[in-house]
Scaffold this active site. Structure first.
Site, short mmCIF file in Angstrom:
data_model
loop_
_atom_site.label_atom_id
_atom_site.label_comp_id
_atom_site.label_asym_id
_atom_site.label_seq_id
_atom_site.Cartn_x
_atom_site.Cartn_y
_atom_site.Cartn_z
N ASP A 199 -95.32 -64.65 69.46
CA ASP A 199 -94.88 -65.85 68.75
C ASP A 199 -94.16 -65.46 67.46
O ASP A 199 -94.16 -64.29 67.08
CB ASP A 199 -96.10 -66.74 68.44
N GLU A 202 -95.95 -63.37 65.11
CA GLU A 202 -96.16 -61.99 65.59
C GLU A 202 -97.60 -61.66 65.94
O GLU A 202 -98.04 -60.53 65.80
CB GLU A 202 -95.69 -60.97 64.52
C1 NOJ Z 1 -97.66 -59.02 59.69
C2 NOJ Z 1 -97.05 -60.19 60.39
O1 NOJ Z 1 -95.77 -60.35 59.98
C3 NOJ Z 1 -97.91 -61.40 60.19
O2 NOJ Z 1 -97.33 -62.53 60.75
C4 NOJ Z 1 -99.21 -61.14 60.83
O3 NOJ Z 1 -100.08 -62.19 60.59
C5 NOJ Z 1 -99.79 -59.83 60.36
N1 NOJ Z 1 -98.85 -58.75 60.34
C6 NOJ Z 1 -100.88 -59.43 61.30
O4 NOJ Z 1 -100.37 -59.17 62.56
C1 NOJ Z 2 -94.42 -62.57 58.78
C2 NOJ Z 2 -94.03 -63.80 59.50
O1 NOJ Z 2 -95.13 -64.27 60.21
C3 NOJ Z 2 -92.88 -63.52 60.44
O2 NOJ Z 2 -92.45 -64.74 61.01
C4 NOJ Z 2 -91.73 -62.88 59.70
O3 NOJ Z 2 -90.72 -62.56 60.61
C5 NOJ Z 2 -92.18 -61.65 58.97
N1 NOJ Z 2 -93.33 -61.91 58.16
C6 NOJ Z 2 -91.09 -61.11 58.06
O4 NOJ Z 2 -90.75 -62.08 57.10
#
Ligand code: NOJ
Ligand code: NOJ
Length: 478
Positions: A199, A202
């Site tokens: 999603d 991530e």
């Molecule tokens: C970094 C991701 O960008 C974020 O969306 C996520 O919650 C954490 N890692 C854990 O996977």
């Molecule tokens: C975490 C977010 O959940 C994700 O959507 C995004 O792409 C990365 N950070 C980088 O900003």
């Protein structure tokens, strides 16, 4: 350090609708103040955002997610973030910004030329153009869809400007195997939308409303471009896949619960997203709008019902929303979120980009009603309307309205309330900013202080987008 120069921003003021006032509206006396505040932050966000485009030591076209290299390390180019930022540049129609889109297109060629663990669904790249190959939630197949949507818009501009050669050389040429950026993305999306993937946050693998509504939009737009560029067989294929995606997307609507569920068919990743309530659904709707092809449109009953559920969920979830009820509700990713901007074993917070997107959503919604000349209240969306005018003296009347024609008092009241709801979200965003206009990823659910990646590029882009969207609404009200 800053590109573009202050002068290039002068175009913004009139164009964004500042200074116009709404006839007949019981306008809040603070409307003037909010316009000034938005205008100032608009300029700051533009500069902060530009700081994150092709910064020193990176390839041209690189969009770093944020300047921080540790705690958290966001010094990468995510295809999702980069595409959304570039799409905002196209929205703003500022030549100084649009020049970056060409760099982005050429960088995308480099990204696509590398072997990666997840093919074109690779989520992020190092700033030297090579893929990040460490442990990560992959594939993320919203990326190629968003990139295609953005570059198709760019290709259309270039075609109109007589740059057809550049388009066929870099962006779209018929023939397989695909050799150009958009064509590669469309081939990838049209052959992989049925796979499960991660999603936009991530974290969870399955089939996601966000990814799929954007994949559908990419294929629809791709089909149109293919047809225009004499590739009819491909156009039919993309259209056919888009149609199939459309059917799949219907599965996300849960009539019993009254909202669009973000993920179905989960087969990996985190297992604690039980409610399926997720703001990525609203982001997906917002980023896939197309007046010519309404599909889960912004004023679709199911979308409004979902927005209402999200709103009431987050209103109750975060302390700060109780402490300052006069500001708009601070909104986060999803209620079960455990990512606090640094670690994933804590609790989630409201996000700037999402709260700004809710403002954007309200502005775009009001604009939609103005354009169509009526508002239709139905049993499915009535709750949304009621919560919108909860604090308004006309509240009691709404139960009896169903078809509200432009020009009626009721119509004006609702449009005005929707504009004000949008403004309240923007006030919430601006309240938690740093005094210098810096905007990180999140603000703390209890204290309201910023946290997570500082000056997240996407946060600034979301602010610009929402402000522009407000401008279009205001101009349509004149
Ligand atoms: C970094 C991701 O960008 C974020 O969306 C996520 O919650 C954490 N890692 C854990 O996977
Ligand atoms: C975490 C977010 O959940 C994700 O959507 C995004 O792409 C990365 N950070 C980088 O900003």
């Amino acid at each position: 350090m800053l590109r573009g120069g202050r002068g290039s921003l002068l175009w913004a003021a009139a164009w964004l609708g500042f200074g116009f006032h709404i006839a007949d509206a019981s306008a809040k006396s603070v409307q003037g103040d909010i316009e000034l505040a938005l205008k100032q932050q608009f300029e700051i966000s533009t500069y902060k955002l530009l700081d994150n485009i092709s910064p020193k030591g990176t390839l041209p076209g690189t969009v770093i997610a944020a300047p921080s290299r540790a705690e958290p390390d966001y010094f990468f180019h995510w295809t999702r973030d980069g595409s959304l930022v570039m799409s905002t540049f196209l929205d703003l129609e500022n030549p100084a910004l649009i020049s970056h889109v060409r760099d982005f297109a050429l960088l995308s060629e480099i990204h696509q030329s590398h072997w990666t663990p997840a093919g074109l669904g690779e989520p992020k790249y190092l700033v030297n153009g090579e893929p990040f190959t460490g442990d990560w939630g992959r594939p993320q197949n919203d990326g190629p869809a968003l990139r295609a949507i953005t570059l198709i818009r760019y290709a259309r501009q270039l075609i109109d400007a007589g740059e057809m050669d550049w388009v066929t050389k870099h962006l779209y040429a018929s023939g397989l195997p695909a050799k150009t950026v958009i064509k590669k993305d469309l081939e990838y999306v049209s052959h992989h939308w049925m796979d499960t993937d991660f999603d936009p946050w991530e974290e969870i693998r399955g089939h996601h409303f966000f990814n799929r509504i954007l994949q559908r939009r990419a294929l629809k737009e791709g089909a149109k471009l293919a047809r225009a560029l004499n590739d009819p067989a491909a156009a039919n294929w993309y259209d056919l896949q888009a149609k199939r995606l459309g059917k799949e997307l219907e599965r996300h609507w849960d009539a019993r619960r009254g909202y669009i569920v973000s993920t179905v068919d989960r087969d990996g990743g985190i297992d604690y997203k039980l409610s399926g309530i997720d703001t990525s659904v609203i982001l997906g709707v917002l980023y896939s709008q197309d007046a010519q092809d309404p599909f889960f449109d912004i004023h679709d009953d199911r979308v409004l019902s979902t927005a209402e559920v999200i709103l009431s969920t987050f209103r109750h979830l975060y302390n700060l929303n109780h402490v300052q009820p006069s500001l708009g509700v601070g909104i986060g990713r999803y209620p079960e979120d455990r990512y606090d901007g640094y670690r994933t074993d804590r609790s989630g917070n409201p996000w700037f980009l999402i709260t700004a997107a809710f403002a954007d959503f309200h502005y775009a919604l009001a604009k939609k009603w103005v354009d169509q000349g009526a508002i239709i209240v139905t049993p499915e969306n009535r709750k949304f309307f009621n919560s919108l005018i909860l604090s308004s003296p006309t509240h009691a009347q709404l139960q009896y309205w169903s078809y509200l024609k432009a020009g009626s008092i009721e119509f004006k009241t609702l449009v005005q309330a929707t504009l004000e709801a949008g403004d309240d979200y923007m006030r919430r965003v601006m309240f938690h900013l740093d005094t210098d206009g810096s905007m990180s990823e999140q603000f703390n659910r209890d204290t309201g202080f910023m946290q997570g990646a500082p000056n997240l590029t996407w946060s600034h882009a979301a602010f610009l987008r929402a402000t522009k969207s407000r401008g279009s609404l205001i101009r349509s009200l004149k």
